[in-house]
Design a protein around this motif. Structure first.
Motif, PDB file in Angstrom:
ATOM      1  N   UNK A 221       0.862  -1.183   0.000  1.00 54.62           N
ATOM      2  CA  UNK A 221       0.000   0.000   0.000  1.00 54.62           C
ATOM      3  C   UNK A 221       0.894   1.227   0.000  1.00 54.62           C
ATOM      4  N   UNK A 222       0.782   2.030  -1.048  1.00 51.27           N
ATOM      5  CA  UNK A 222       1.573   3.242  -1.201  1.00 51.27           C
ATOM      6  C   UNK A 222       0.614   4.420  -1.321  1.00 51.27           C
ATOM      7  N   UNK A 223       0.807   5.393  -0.447  1.00 49.18           N
ATOM      8  CA  UNK A 223       0.009   6.619  -0.470  1.00 49.18           C
ATOM      9  C   UNK A 223       0.972   7.769  -0.718  1.00 49.18           C
ATOM     10  N   UNK A 224       0.811   8.428  -1.856  1.00 48.14           N
ATOM     11  CA  UNK A 224       1.712   9.512  -2.247  1.00 48.14           C
ATOM     12  C   UNK A 224       1.102  10.840  -1.807  1.00 48.14           C
TER      13      UNK A 224
ATOM     14  N   UNK B  93      -1.658  17.972  -3.964  1.00 54.16           N
ATOM     15  CA  UNK B  93      -2.411  16.848  -4.498  1.00 54.16           C
ATOM     16  C   UNK B  93      -2.501  16.767  -6.001  1.00 54.16           C
ATOM     17  N   UNK B  94      -1.598  17.410  -6.703  1.00 55.05           N
ATOM     18  CA  UNK B  94      -1.597  17.330  -8.161  1.00 55.05           C
ATOM     19  C   UNK B  94      -0.525  16.370  -8.662  1.00 55.05           C
ATOM     20  N   UNK B  95       0.734  16.673  -8.352  1.00 60.63           N
ATOM     21  CA  UNK B  95       1.795  15.775  -8.829  1.00 60.63           C
ATOM     22  C   UNK B  95       1.693  14.400  -8.170  1.00 60.63           C
TER      23      UNK B  95
ATOM     24  N   UNK C 205      -2.091  -1.087  -5.282  1.00 58.68           N
ATOM     25  CA  UNK C 205      -2.633  -0.387  -4.120  1.00 58.68           C
ATOM     26  C   UNK C 205      -2.074   1.018  -3.956  1.00 58.68           C
ATOM     27  N   UNK C 206      -1.642   1.625  -5.050  1.00 62.25           N
ATOM     28  CA  UNK C 206      -1.114   2.985  -5.005  1.00 62.25           C
ATOM     29  C   UNK C 206      -2.253   3.995  -5.106  1.00 62.25           C
ATOM     30  N   UNK C 207      -2.123   5.071  -4.374  1.00 66.09           N
ATOM     31  CA  UNK C 207      -3.083   6.166  -4.426  1.00 66.09           C
ATOM     32  C   UNK C 207      -2.408   7.435  -3.928  1.00 66.09           C
ATOM     33  N   UNK C 208      -3.208   8.495  -3.752  1.00 67.84           N
ATOM     34  CA  UNK C 208      -2.647   9.741  -3.229  1.00 67.84           C
ATOM     35  C   UNK C 208      -3.631  10.421  -2.290  1.00 67.84           C
ATOM     36  N   UNK C 209      -3.199  11.544  -1.733  1.00 65.78           N
ATOM     37  CA  UNK C 209      -3.972  12.288  -0.742  1.00 65.78           C
ATOM     38  C   UNK C 209      -4.622  13.496  -1.397  1.00 65.78           C
ATOM     39  N   UNK C 210      -5.933  13.587  -1.252  1.00 66.99           N
ATOM     40  CA  UNK C 210      -6.695  14.727  -1.765  1.00 66.99           C
ATOM     41  C   UNK C 210      -6.232  15.997  -1.048  1.00 66.99           C
TER      42      UNK C 210
ATOM     43  N   UNK D 291      -3.736  20.116   2.790  1.00 68.87           N
ATOM     44  CA  UNK D 291      -4.947  19.570   3.404  1.00 68.87           C
ATOM     45  C   UNK D 291      -4.609  18.799   4.674  1.00 68.87           C
ATOM     46  N   UNK D 292      -3.489  18.087   4.654  1.00 71.07           N
ATOM     47  CA  UNK D 292      -3.018  17.356   5.840  1.00 71.07           C
ATOM     48  C   UNK D 292      -2.851  18.327   7.005  1.00 71.07           C
ATOM     49  N   UNK D 293      -2.130  19.422   6.742  1.00 75.23           N
ATOM     50  CA  UNK D 293      -1.869  20.424   7.773  1.00 75.23           C
ATOM     51  C   UNK D 293      -3.162  21.088   8.235  1.00 75.23           C
ATOM     52  N   UNK D 294      -4.049  21.413   7.293  1.00 72.06           N
ATOM     53  CA  UNK D 294      -5.326  22.055   7.623  1.00 72.06           C
ATOM     54  C   UNK D 294      -6.213  21.141   8.471  1.00 72.06           C
ATOM     55  N   UNK D 295      -6.048  19.833   8.317  1.00 72.87           N
ATOM     56  CA  UNK D 295      -6.835  18.869   9.093  1.00 72.87           C
ATOM     57  C   UNK D 295      -6.280  18.704  10.509  1.00 72.87           C
ATOM     58  N   UNK D 296      -5.174  19.359  10.795  1.00 72.40           N
ATOM     59  CA  UNK D 296      -4.584  19.266  12.135  1.00 72.40           C
ATOM     60  C   UNK D 296      -3.819  17.985  12.390  1.00 72.40           C
TER      61      UNK D 296
END
Length: 125
Positions: free
Chosen positions: A80-83, A88-90, A105-110, A115-120
């Motif tokens: 499982x790879x989450x980029x 969230x573009x590249x 199982x590769x994907x990325x973060x919206x 967004x990660x930082x904004x989510x706390x």
């Protein structure tokens, strides 16, 4: 010729993208969270604890299980790879490229790191 917007849209149609919260949960359970942001971005904005930093220019070689340059954790096509990138573009393009290599199982973060930082979610400075 397609524009970059069309290319990203096509890449994202192939992905089951994750919210930052979903990515954090999967990362806590052992998924590889791969940060492709530049060193300047990580220095300026912070780093995600325990994220694996791989430059976007070599991500395919580091994660392809058949590559002589692969990292140890890239032992199979089912890892499982989450980029994550800055916004969230590249990361969408990178994740689609990993799918092309057979990493099913590769994907990325919206919304990426912003967004990660904004989510706390955790950020180390």
């Amino acid at each position: 010729m397609p524009s970059i917007d069309v290319v990203i849209e096509e890449a994202r149609r192939r992905l089951k993208r994750l919210t930052p919260e979903q990515a954090a949960q999967e990362h806590a359970r052992g998924a590889l969270l791969v940060d492709t942001r530049s060193s300047e971005q990580r220095t300026r904005d912070g780093e995600i604890p325990d994220a694996l930093v791989i430059d976007r220019t070599v991500i395919e070689w580091r994660l392809d299980p058949t590559s002589a340059s692969r990292i140890d954790r890239a032992r199979g096509y089912d890892v499982r790879v989450i980029v994550i990138c800055a916004e969230g573009y590249s990361s969408s393009l990178a994740a689609a490229s990993l799918l092309d290599l057979g990493l099913v199982n590769a994907t990325d973060v919206i919304g990426g790191f912003e967004a990660w930082k904004a989510a706390g979610l955790p950020v180390r400075r």
